[in-house]
Design a protein around this motif. Sequence first.
Motif, mmCIF file in Angstrom:
data_model
loop_
_atom_site.group_PDB
_atom_site.id
_atom_site.type_symbol
_atom_site.label_atom_id
_atom_site.label_comp_id
_atom_site.label_asym_id
_atom_site.label_seq_id
_atom_site.Cartn_x
_atom_site.Cartn_y
_atom_site.Cartn_z
ATOM 1 N N TYR A 1 11.242 -2.938 -13.658
ATOM 2 C CA TYR A 1 10.711 -1.978 -12.706
ATOM 3 C C TYR A 1 11.792 -1.003 -12.227
ATOM 4 O O TYR A 1 11.484 0.039 -11.661
ATOM 5 N N PHE A 2 13.045 -1.372 -12.419
ATOM 6 C CA PHE A 2 14.161 -0.501 -12.054
ATOM 7 C C PHE A 2 14.647 0.314 -13.246
ATOM 8 O O PHE A 2 15.672 0.972 -13.168
ATOM 9 N N GLY A 3 13.926 0.224 -14.355
ATOM 10 C CA GLY A 3 14.338 0.920 -15.567
ATOM 11 C C GLY A 3 15.347 0.142 -16.384
ATOM 12 O O GLY A 3 15.911 0.678 -17.333
ATOM 13 N N TYR B 1 0.838 -1.194 0.000
ATOM 14 C CA TYR B 1 0.000 0.000 0.000
ATOM 15 C C TYR B 1 0.868 1.236 0.000
ATOM 16 O O TYR B 1 1.776 1.374 0.806
ATOM 17 N N VAL B 2 0.592 2.139 -0.930
ATOM 18 C CA VAL B 2 1.374 3.366 -1.066
ATOM 19 C C VAL B 2 0.429 4.551 -1.010
ATOM 20 O O VAL B 2 -0.582 4.576 -1.710
ATOM 21 N N ARG B 3 0.764 5.529 -0.196
ATOM 22 C CA ARG B 3 -0.025 6.748 -0.106
ATOM 23 C C ARG B 3 0.915 7.922 -0.311
ATOM 24 O O ARG B 3 1.963 8.010 0.334
ATOM 25 N N TRP C 1 6.559 0.376 -6.483
ATOM 26 C CA TRP C 1 6.986 1.439 -5.575
ATOM 27 C C TRP C 1 8.380 1.925 -5.967
ATOM 28 O O TRP C 1 8.640 3.126 -5.995
ATOM 29 N N GLU C 2 9.262 0.992 -6.296
ATOM 30 C CA GLU C 2 10.595 1.377 -6.771
ATOM 31 C C GLU C 2 10.491 2.139 -8.079
ATOM 32 O O GLU C 2 11.182 3.145 -8.292
ATOM 33 N N HIS C 3 9.622 1.662 -8.958
ATOM 34 C CA HIS C 3 9.451 2.328 -10.252
ATOM 35 C C HIS C 3 8.960 3.761 -10.080
ATOM 36 O O HIS C 3 9.360 4.663 -10.832
ATOM 37 N N ARG C 4 8.133 3.993 -9.069
ATOM 38 C CA ARG C 4 7.573 5.313 -8.848
ATOM 39 C C ARG C 4 8.531 6.226 -8.094
ATOM 40 O O ARG C 4 8.576 7.426 -8.358
ATOM 41 N N THR C 5 9.263 5.686 -7.140
ATOM 42 C CA THR C 5 10.044 6.534 -6.239
ATOM 43 C C THR C 5 11.542 6.374 -6.365
ATOM 44 O O THR C 5 12.293 7.203 -5.864
#
Length: 261
Positions: free
Chosen positions: A184-186, A69-71, A98-102
Amino acid sequence: MHDCLMSGETLFNRNPVLDCCGGLNNVDYSQMDMSVFADLSRFADLTEPRFCVAVIAIIFNPFFWNVKYVRGPHSSPWQSPGGPRAQFENRWTTVARWEHRTQGLTRLFGGPYEACYFLGVLILLLNVYRSHSITVAMKGQPRWELLDNVQVYYAGAALMALGSLFVISSFLALGFTGTFLGDYFGILMDQKVTGFPFNVMDNPMYWGSTANYLGLALMNASPIGVVLTAVVGLSYRIAIAYEGPFTEEMYRQMSQRCKHK
């Protein structure tokens, strides 16, 4: 002649033919042999603690790297220049997403490859524990005579050989980063892999692993192993529902960026 027709109709009415819709209503279920199910219930205790531990280990693995869960605000490295840099979301997402986003793991380990290697090793260790817990659960419950024969044993061995072929060939085709969520890590490959075993089935590593567990269960004549294999297959099916569309979208965006260059 009339009597013959009447007797034929009477015979038909006494023995109605099963049809595709209502035919099962004509079955006398009291005549069914339920001994097989009774035997299965005696050899598969679904409340035994070691079985429960194995189920938790099976479910936790894809849950760990597929659901979190990510907020809060996020940004994506694939967003186009000038596009919105952040959005506020409350949603279930994956650890890899989450890694992909942050890029949190990338920053922590100093680079995407180092972060991917860390996650890959962690996933491997979780898989080792899952396999151990399944083996312990199978040893803790009795064998089933129905499965305890040479034919079933060799069928299990064949499944393990086939499953290992799919798993190993998938790893060789994808490499470490391709196998352990490098996208996901690019870390994307030049193009999606379409050779063997991906030209035989989708997600061959997942289904190869499932075949390995089923083969192990059959070789050990373990009904609880068969049940646990079903849990493995279901957990992988859920994981695929999360991973597949996201990976497709990342490669689609990469293709669009290449066209604009």
